[in-house]
Write an enzyme that holds these catalytic residues in place. Sequence first.
Site, PDB file in Angstrom:
ATOM      1  N   THR A  60       0.825  -1.203   0.000  1.00 23.47           N
ATOM      2  CA  THR A  60       0.000   0.000   0.000  1.00 23.47           C
ATOM      3  C   THR A  60       0.859   1.253   0.000  1.00 23.47           C
ATOM      4  OG1 THR A  60      -1.672  -1.243   1.217  1.00 23.47           O
ATOM      5  CG2 THR A  60      -1.917   1.149   1.178  1.00 23.47           C
ATOM      6  N   TYR A 148       4.902 -12.250   5.000  1.00 28.13           N
ATOM      7  CA  TYR A 148       3.668 -11.799   4.354  1.00 28.13           C
ATOM      8  C   TYR A 148       3.279 -12.838   3.308  1.00 28.13           C
ATOM      9  CZ  TYR A 148       0.430  -8.453   2.120  1.00 28.13           C
ATOM     10  OH  TYR A 148      -0.667  -7.816   1.600  1.00 28.13           O
ATOM     11  N   LYS A 176       1.697 -12.111   8.396  1.00 29.04           N
ATOM     12  CA  LYS A 176       0.541 -11.383   7.884  1.00 29.04           C
ATOM     13  C   LYS A 176      -0.089 -12.272   6.829  1.00 29.04           C
ATOM     14  CE  LYS A 176      -1.015  -7.315   5.318  1.00 29.04           C
ATOM     15  NZ  LYS A 176      -0.633  -6.109   4.547  1.00 29.04           N
TER      16      LYS A 176
END
Length: 311
Positions: A60, A148, A176
């Site tokens: 992001t 992740y 994550k």
Amino acid sequence: MTEHSTPVPTDRPAPMFGTLLTAMITVFHEDGAVDLESTARLAEELVDGGCDGLVVCGTTGEYSTMTDEENLSVFRAVKEAVGSRVPLLGGTGSNDTEHSRYLCLEAQKIGMDGLLVVTPYYNKPTQAGIEAHFRSLADSVDTPIMIYDIPGRSGVPIEPETMIALASHPNIVAVKDAKADFMAAARVMAETDLVFYSGDDGLTLPWIALGAAGLVGVTTHVDTPRYRRLVDAALGSDLETARQINEELLPLVRATMTRVPGAVAAKTILQWQGRLPNNTVRLPQVAPTQAELEQIRADLSTSVAANTLTD
């Protein structure tokens, strides 16, 4: 702790990275240059709103369209702004192990509290290659790593057996998860000490019910205090409150995560809220079309959780 939040049970140890983390956007000037001042100010707002951790220069944060020095400059700016208040994780993943190692080492020098390392993307390595990649990075640093797992972007999942093997490394401490394979995650949680975080904003409640420590989110930019209340209620086993807040947040998740990429939507909504000077993104991301803007506004109009928007 924010007003009306439910205390996290005292018998549940607080995770080192916090329970509500925002995967921050990186603010750009209209000409596309990194706006360090506005990025630092946003970090302060997020912490003031209830985040007890931040991820800097993740997906992001548009790290993949920024130079290494730009990424490191954002690490420094956010570290200076809020590093004494909350843990900070630097996005240091790459599909090139040596490039990722460089970023991990530089982030460690800056003093980041953790490293968010995504599965090597595009290369589609075998599970043996994935394990070797993460082990090699973890051997190079003392800073703890959050893996992740996002096969929708990386092209390959991290299988439970690989995750369990990686958990034996002392520097690999958290995950994550944006794979939403609850059976696989339940097995890894049962067989390791890895701390799981929801990587899907809309699945925060079921993730915490399964045993996750909290959320690494994007929609959290838009209404941080209400996400703080959701996470606290879920961790505090106040299911009725958590369900109510979760329902209120669903339109925000649709607005932020389903119409256009999260960075694009988050910047647009933050600009509408008067919190960003613009919604500039870098190619290949582009601003929403008029039709997409109308969809996002329609989603927000149905949410009792949306902050006041400005044109």
